[in-house]
Design a protein around this motif. Sequence first.
Motif, PDB file in Angstrom:
ATOM      1  N   ASP A  90      -7.171  -6.074   6.238  1.00 54.84           N
ATOM      2  CA  ASP A  90      -6.339  -6.334   7.413  1.00 54.84           C
ATOM      3  C   ASP A  90      -5.245  -7.374   7.190  1.00 54.84           C
ATOM      4  O   ASP A  90      -4.806  -8.024   8.122  1.00 54.84           O
ATOM      5  CB  ASP A  90      -7.237  -6.764   8.583  1.00 54.84           C
ATOM      6  CG  ASP A  90      -6.495  -6.714   9.910  1.00 54.84           C
ATOM      7  OD1 ASP A  90      -5.645  -5.814  10.091  1.00 54.84           O
ATOM      8  OD2 ASP A  90      -6.744  -7.593  10.756  1.00 54.84           O
ATOM      9  N   LYS A 123      -6.250  -0.576   0.977  1.00 55.01           N
ATOM     10  CA  LYS A 123      -5.682  -0.078   2.230  1.00 55.01           C
ATOM     11  C   LYS A 123      -6.471  -0.483   3.472  1.00 55.01           C
ATOM     12  O   LYS A 123      -5.903  -0.661   4.540  1.00 55.01           O
ATOM     13  CB  LYS A 123      -5.572   1.446   2.198  1.00 55.01           C
ATOM     14  CG  LYS A 123      -4.576   1.993   1.205  1.00 55.01           C
ATOM     15  CD  LYS A 123      -4.580   3.521   1.234  1.00 55.01           C
ATOM     16  CE  LYS A 123      -3.688   4.116   0.180  1.00 55.01           C
ATOM     17  NZ  LYS A 123      -4.289   4.156  -1.147  1.00 55.01           N
ATOM     18  N   ASN A 124      -7.800  -0.612   3.357  1.00 54.37           N
ATOM     19  CA  ASN A 124      -8.634  -0.864   4.532  1.00 54.37           C
ATOM     20  C   ASN A 124      -8.709  -2.328   4.944  1.00 54.37           C
ATOM     21  O   ASN A 124      -9.310  -2.651   5.970  1.00 54.37           O
ATOM     22  CB  ASN A 124     -10.051  -0.327   4.306  1.00 54.37           C
ATOM     23  CG  ASN A 124     -10.043   1.182   4.108  1.00 54.37           C
ATOM     24  OD1 ASN A 124      -9.206   1.883   4.683  1.00 54.37           O
ATOM     25  ND2 ASN A 124     -10.938   1.680   3.281  1.00 54.37           N
ATOM     26  N   VAL A 131      -3.862   2.484   8.271  1.00 60.54           N
ATOM     27  CA  VAL A 131      -3.862   1.074   7.899  1.00 60.54           C
ATOM     28  C   VAL A 131      -3.456   0.198   9.083  1.00 60.54           C
ATOM     29  O   VAL A 131      -2.875   0.685  10.053  1.00 60.54           O
ATOM     30  CB  VAL A 131      -2.937   0.789   6.685  1.00 60.54           C
ATOM     31  CG1 VAL A 131      -3.370   1.604   5.477  1.00 60.54           C
ATOM     32  CG2 VAL A 131      -1.483   1.046   7.022  1.00 60.54           C
ATOM     33  N   LYS A 148       0.950  -5.933   5.685  1.00 62.88           N
ATOM     34  CA  LYS A 148       1.183  -4.862   4.709  1.00 62.88           C
ATOM     35  C   LYS A 148       2.609  -4.350   4.704  1.00 62.88           C
ATOM     36  O   LYS A 148       3.250  -4.243   5.734  1.00 62.88           O
ATOM     37  CB  LYS A 148       0.296  -3.657   5.041  1.00 62.88           C
ATOM     38  CG  LYS A 148      -1.133  -3.811   4.666  1.00 62.88           C
ATOM     39  CD  LYS A 148      -1.905  -2.563   5.056  1.00 62.88           C
ATOM     40  CE  LYS A 148      -3.380  -2.833   5.024  1.00 62.88           C
ATOM     41  NZ  LYS A 148      -3.776  -3.866   5.961  1.00 62.88           N
ATOM     42  N   VAL A 207       0.830  -1.201   0.000  1.00 59.96           N
ATOM     43  CA  VAL A 207       0.000   0.000   0.000  1.00 59.96           C
ATOM     44  C   VAL A 207       0.866   1.252   0.000  1.00 59.96           C
ATOM     45  O   VAL A 207       1.993   1.243   0.488  1.00 59.96           O
ATOM     46  CB  VAL A 207      -0.992   0.034   1.198  1.00 59.96           C
ATOM     47  CG1 VAL A 207      -1.936  -1.166   1.153  1.00 59.96           C
ATOM     48  CG2 VAL A 207      -0.268   0.096   2.530  1.00 59.96           C
TER      49      VAL A 207
END
Length: 174
Positions: free
Chosen positions: A112, A109-110, A131, A115, A13
């Motif tokens: 889970d 991005k949202n 994030v 990342k 991201v």
Amino acid sequence: MAMGHHRKILQIVGYQNSGKTTLMEQLITQATIDGFRVGTIKHHGHGGIPMIESSKDSVRHEKAGASVTAVEGEGTLRMSIHQSNWQLADILAIYETFNMDIVFIEGYKNEDYPKVVLLRQAEDESLLQKVSNIICVLYWPTYPLNKRLDYPTFSIREEAQYTKFLLQEMRKKS
């Protein structure tokens, strides 16, 4: 090094032009060399249905060695599959049938999943609060790294180091 049904997911991201697709290419290439079966999913964040010519990033993913690729935007998953509203979980359910070892996700991005966050400018730092599940941060020379972040942190130029770190993370059992 086929890992069977032990599938790992890694999200990349960052804001526009932060290097997400280039990082995806690097990770796909190295993971493929290491013997992983790799799938990719890209969130088409620019609005509208992704046209074939705008799916150049998924072509780059393919050329880097991905076995399966997709681009999603405005309810269209560029696999010639249409549904009114795609959720990442729906796409991952389709990918289950392809027996991937690793799925690299560009965007969303949202969600889970673990990342990598790319920071190019000082303003991008707000992303760290927006994030979840950050496993490392990659920063550009244009990002003022004037304080210690709470995550493993690599310069975008340290490709060998962060690639090794991320592929080790992908090898870990959940």
